[in-house]
Design an enzyme around this catalytic site. Structure first.
Site: not given
Ligand code: BES
Ligand code: MN
Ligand code: MN
Length: 486
Positions: A106, A173
């Protein structure tokens, strides 16, 4: 087990192919926050496109994978599906060490209008400077692709990998790694069947050099406690001409509260928070003095001469060993262009505290909540106050004298012809501590990018040389681990 020259040559010869693949990865926007905050389901396909792309890459490079559904979570009162974790494995030779590699696929949201010079989701390669500009180039798609490059070189050349590899890639994350700790907890109960069974050490490439010259290894990270405080009053936004000086204004209360959190010199005003951290002893100060770093490096990285001090050690300690409170924004406040005369009915202030050993999120959370309630009471406001804790992460520190670090030092010396600095970092990677504690093994942070890459910022970049030499570094590190006697 020396690193084969064939491998190093392959990396140089295939630089263009590797950069093309990074371009492909950057082009898949993975905007966790935009997706979640807007609740815009149009982002949903991107989430799964990125995980599917990475899964496909790993499979085509000979890695067996398993996509783990992490379920759903609630954010801003909406239930949303979590992107899957990707677990991978290649190699099962009991004579070899097993290295677990983590990365996150991400990225932070980005829009050209934030002030980018180029389209954030199109990798722009500046042939003159060698900069490859695009969201995720350094945080953390570039480093993940570094590992893919290593795999590709070995597959194409028919070279045996020097270690068994396990992979764990996640897509949350940047939003606190929701669901990942639970996955690790569940996985390790499976004993021999666990995906993490037999792991000897962990390597994470999701950090940066301190400066633009000297490679480093990182053995510590700060934790994070993130707060959202909401102050609400009137049932709707009001005309400030019609109601100004007649009512308690939520924004006035908010600005008062926020002003009591942190002093302009960075001192945290919440009683007890700074006091939890012992002062640095001479021995520790000597470590900071030796690091290749200057106030000029900070000024170059941020583009202005605004450091809190002109003293290198004091500036470094602010990032490496002290807690920091940052105010991030106010949701619901008027923030558009023009001069709107509005009294916002409800506003939410967001701030976070980066915490360091021995602070715990629980202690800090309690101190903050009590203090804000007390300070709000002093305002004698009829508005209501709500305090939420959006996420908690503990600080982490590893033993840099471990063989895992020694292997990385030798690898850095081989590739960059100089010894790396040993650093602690100011950012957070929640899973670091989960791996260290739950698997009981040493965790190493081995960076690819430089200190001025601008992770989370506009014009995020990775230098071409860091991508290529960084790929050699990751591969060489595996050979150095492989060479260690069991
Ligand atoms: N790569 C960073 C962590 C980092 C930042 C390492 C600076 C070294 C130096 C990571 O992607 C990140 O941004 N983490 C978040 C985690 C948070 C949402 C829990 C952070 O630090 O804000
Ligand atoms: Mn990162
Ligand atoms: Mn990040």
């Amino acid at each position: 087990m020396a690193t084969p020259n064939q491998f190093l040559k392959f990396v140089d010869d295939n630089a263009e192919t590797f950069i093309k693949r990074l371009g492909e990865a950057v082009a898949i926007p993975r905007q966790v926050r935009a997706f979640i905050v807007s609740g815009d389901s149009s982002y949903r396909p991107d989430v799964f496109r990125m995980s599917a792309w990475l899964d496909g890459q790993l499979k085509s490079l000979g890695v067996a994978t398993k996509l783990v559904d992490l379920g759903k979570h609630v954010m801003d009162d909406q239930e949303l599906p979590l992107p899957p974790a990707i677990l991978g494995r290649i190699g099962d030779d009991p004579k070899k060490k097993t290295v677990l590699i983590y990365g996150h696929y991400d990225v932070q949201p980005a829009q050209k209008s934030d002030g980018w010079d180029t389209e954030p989701f199109t990798l722009a390669v500046d042939e003159k400077t060698g900069q490859m500009i695009g969201r995720g180039s350094t945080d953390d798609k570039g480093p993940i692709l570094g590992w893919l490059n290593v795999l590709e070189a070995h597959k194409t050349l028919g070279l045996e990998l020097p270690v068994n590899l396990r992979f764990c890639f996640e897509g949350m994350e940047e939003s606190g790694s929701e669901g990942l700790d639970d996955l690790i907890k569940t996985e390790i109960t499976k004993g021999k069947e666990s995906w993490f069974d037999g792991v000897d050490c962990v390597c994470i490439s999701d950090n940066y050099w301190l400066n633009t010259r000297t490679p480093c290894l990182t053995y510590g990270l700060r934790g994070l406690v993130y707060f959202k405080i909401t102050i609400s009053g009137p049932a709707r936004d009001l005309h400030s001409g019609g109601f100004g000086r007649m009512v308690h204004e939520p924004m006035t209360d908010m600005v008062n509260i926020l002003s009591k959190l942190v002093a302009p010199d960075g001192t945290i005003l919440v009683p007890g928070v700074d006091d939890l951290v012992p002062a640095a002893q001479d021995e520790e100060i000597a470590i900071y003095e030796k690091l290749d770093y200057s106030v000029q490096d900070v000024e170059d990285a941020i583009g202005a001469p605004v450091t809190l001090s002109q003293d290198k050690v004091s500036v470094l300690m602010g990032r490496m060993r002290l807690p920091a409170l940052s105010i991030h924004g106010i949701e619901g406040a008027f923030s558009g262009p023009g001069a709107k005369t509005v009294i916002p009915a409800s506003v939410s202030g967001k701030f976070s505290i980066r915490i360091v050993p021995p602070q715990t999120p629980e202690e800090v959370d309690a101190l903050v909540q009590t203090y804000i309630e007390q300070e709000f009471a002093k305002l004698h406001s009829k508005n209501t106050l709500k305090i939420e804790n959006l996420h908690n992460g503990r600080p982490w520190a590893a033993d840099p004298k471990h063989w895992n670090y020694e292997a990385a030092i030798r690898a850095t010396e081989a590739v960059y012809k100089r010894s790396p600095d040993l650093t602690r970092e100011g950012g957070s990677i929640p899973v670091t501590l989960s791996f260290a504690e739950r698997l009981g093994v040493n965790v190493l942070l081995l960076p690819m990018g430089r200190g001025d890459d601008g992770a989370h910022s506009t014009n995020e970049k990775l230098d071409r040389s860091n991508f290529i030499e960084g790929t050699k570094l990751l591969g060489t590190y595996l050979y150095e681990v492989g060479a260690i006697k069991a």
